[in-house]
Design an enzyme around this catalytic site. Structure first.
Site, PDB file in Angstrom:
ATOM      1  N   HIS A 191      -1.477 -13.401  -0.991  1.00 33.01           N
ATOM      2  CA  HIS A 191      -2.656 -13.555  -0.387  1.00 33.01           C
ATOM      3  C   HIS A 191      -2.693 -15.026   0.522  1.00 33.01           C
ATOM      4  CE1 HIS A 191      -5.409 -10.172  -2.626  1.00 33.01           C
ATOM      5  NE2 HIS A 191      -4.518  -9.664  -1.752  1.00 33.01           N
ATOM      6  N   THR A 192      -1.942 -15.759   0.125  1.00 36.46           N
ATOM      7  CA  THR A 192      -2.041 -17.070   0.567  1.00 36.46           C
ATOM      8  C   THR A 192      -1.396 -16.828   2.249  1.00 36.46           C
ATOM      9  OG1 THR A 192      -0.441 -19.106   0.509  1.00 36.46           O
ATOM     10  CG2 THR A 192       0.795 -17.292   0.388  1.00 36.46           C
ATOM     11  N   HIS A 222       0.943  -1.387   0.064  1.00 34.52           N
ATOM     12  CA  HIS A 222      -0.111   0.008  -0.020  1.00 34.52           C
ATOM     13  C   HIS A 222       0.826   1.237  -0.160  1.00 34.52           C
ATOM     14  CE1 HIS A 222      -4.364  -1.414   1.078  1.00 34.52           C
ATOM     15  NE2 HIS A 222      -3.404  -2.668   0.591  1.00 34.52           N
ATOM     16  N   ASP A 223       2.102   1.050   0.460  1.00 37.19           N
ATOM     17  CA  ASP A 223       2.924   2.160   0.593  1.00 37.19           C
ATOM     18  C   ASP A 223       3.478   2.579  -0.944  1.00 37.19           C
ATOM     19  OD1 ASP A 223       4.705   4.390   1.322  1.00 37.19           O
ATOM     20  OD2 ASP A 223       6.341   2.919   1.438  1.00 37.19           O
ATOM     21  N   SER A 245       5.261   7.128   3.141  1.00 37.06           N
ATOM     22  CA  SER A 245       3.978   8.095   3.210  1.00 37.06           C
ATOM     23  C   SER A 245       2.764   7.177   3.651  1.00 37.06           C
ATOM     24  CB  SER A 245       3.471   8.536   1.728  1.00 37.06           C
ATOM     25  OG  SER A 245       2.914   7.486   0.907  1.00 37.06           O
ATOM     26  N   VAL A 294       1.079   4.430  -3.847  1.00 37.50           N
ATOM     27  CA  VAL A 294       0.989   5.583  -3.703  1.00 37.50           C
ATOM     28  C   VAL A 294       2.127   6.489  -3.431  1.00 37.50           C
ATOM     29  CG1 VAL A 294      -0.096   7.443  -2.283  1.00 37.50           C
ATOM     30  CG2 VAL A 294      -1.069   4.956  -2.467  1.00 37.50           C
ATOM     31  N   ASP A 309      -6.501 -17.947   2.406  1.00 38.62           N
ATOM     32  CA  ASP A 309      -6.029 -19.325   1.825  1.00 38.62           C
ATOM     33  C   ASP A 309      -6.430 -20.235   3.125  1.00 38.62           C
ATOM     34  OD1 ASP A 309      -4.731 -21.724   1.439  1.00 38.62           O
ATOM     35  OD2 ASP A 309      -2.741 -20.982   1.212  1.00 38.62           O
ATOM     36  N   PRO A 312      -5.827  -1.137  -5.716  1.00 37.38           N
ATOM     37  CA  PRO A 312      -6.874  -2.046  -6.231  1.00 37.38           C
ATOM     38  C   PRO A 312      -7.764  -2.489  -4.943  1.00 37.38           C
ATOM     39  CG  PRO A 312      -4.756  -2.887  -6.884  1.00 37.38           C
ATOM     40  CD  PRO A 312      -4.336  -1.594  -5.908  1.00 37.38           C
TER      41      PRO A 312
END
Length: 341
Positions: A201-202, A74-75, A84, A78, A256, A171
């Site tokens: 995402h596992t 997420h850093d 940030s 952006v 998962d 996303p």
């Protein structure tokens, strides 16, 4: 054949426009001025300190690994990888933490604080929060069974944040495949990078707000013949996520369920069975537009080594997303939550 190709012309033009935008801005996932030995003289113990703190964090709760990886992602989406995402709101600065993609999904800030405190004690004013987070994400993956990769260093911490870019660039769980691909392309990341990085995402957790529709729509029931889950697992999901909207929205469940605390390729095998909890994940295999992504999903489901190799390469590319502003006007924050005074 002609009508089919005509249908895709607007999409192709959109992607070309995105590539132009990437080249026209300071963002890039190319070759920023980063080096593997950046702290060799100034803070030779940086890797040891980060590793030790991450070992403590993951030992106390394996889910902390996913929290740190998500923070890093997420850093970087952006303003590039500039720390940030760690900034708090102040009178003069609005941070990114309350942006809708972040407000309920980002945790792990105290882990970053602990690492930063150790680094400031050992090497005051030397190691940026952006570099700290990049190293910590690598160590987090390793500690739950994932691959190793070398981490180029030398990032500066931004003195600005952008909740607007957080809203636009990150996303979200219910977006379509073409939208998500375009957001990765904007960052200079390929379709292959997108599928590989989604493999994190596992070890990830999903909020009930993002999975409730699938749980109660009948799509996961054994009688559906589409994406059946075992009755016991479906009951567990429903007990975690009550059907009433707003109740338990912030409860979480593993994306998962087979190996939720191990970094492996199980996530892709679940997608082949139609058991991806997030629509954005399942579309990589099931979407009519996912011919390329579906083949990559099948490859990683069958070959964990191929997944690990590409994930390592894609994480380096992710960490290399930078912008000129952070290098020219950035700093090394003493406290990752606030710009230096």
């Amino acid at each position: 054949m002609a009508p089919f190709s005509l249908c895709f012309r607007p999409f192709v033009m959109q992607l070309l426009l995105l590539v132009f935008v990437v080249l026209s801005t300071g963002l890039c996932a190319g070759d920023p001025p980063l080096t593997l030995d950046y702290y060799e003289s100034a803070c030779p113990t940086v890797f040891e300190i980060v590793k030790k703190e991450m070992e403590c964090a993951v030992l106390s709760d394996p889910r902390n690994a996913a929290l740190v990886v998500r923070l890093h992602f997420h850093d970087c989406f952006v303003q590039g990888c500039d720390g940030s995402v760690l900034l708090e709101d102040t009178i003069t600065l609005t941070g990114e933490k309350k942006a809708s993609p972040n407000i309920h999904s980002l945790k792990g800030f105290r882990i970053v604080d602990r690492i930063k405190n150790k680094l400031e004690s050992e090497c005051p004013g030397i190691v940026s929060c952006a570099d700290l987070l990049t190293i910590a994400a690598r160590d987090a993956v390793i500690l739950v069974g994932g691959p190793y990769w070398d981490v180029p260093l030398g990032r500066k911490d931004s003195i600005t944040a952008s909740p607007e870019l957080a809203e636009a660039n990150l996303p979200t769980a219910n977006e379509g495949l073409s939208t998500i691909i375009s957001k990765f392309l904007y960052q200079g990341l390929s379709v292959t990078d997108m599928v590989a990085l989604s493999g994190a995402h596992t070890i990830g957790m999903a909020r009930c707000e993002n999975v409730r529709e699938g749980i109660y729509s009948g799509e996961f029931e054994a009688t559906s013949g589409i994406n059946p889950l075992s009755e016991s697992h479906l009951n567990n999901l429903r007990s975690t996520c009550p059907p009433v909207g707003g109740v338990g929205n912030n409860n979480v469940t593993a994306m998962d369920y087979a190996t939720p605390e191990i970094f492996d390729n199980s996530f892709y095998r679940l997608l082949l069975k139609g058991e991806g909890l997030l629509n954005s994940d399942q579309e990589m295999y099931s979407s009519l537009f996912g011919i390329e992504t579906g083949e990559i999903v099948k490859k990683y489901a069958a070959d964990p080594v191929a997944f690990f190799e590409q994930f390592s390469e894609s994480m380096v590319k992710l960490g290399n997303i930078t912008n000129d502003e952070s290098f020219e006007n950035g700093e090394v924050r003493k406290n990752c939550r606030f710009v230096n005074t």
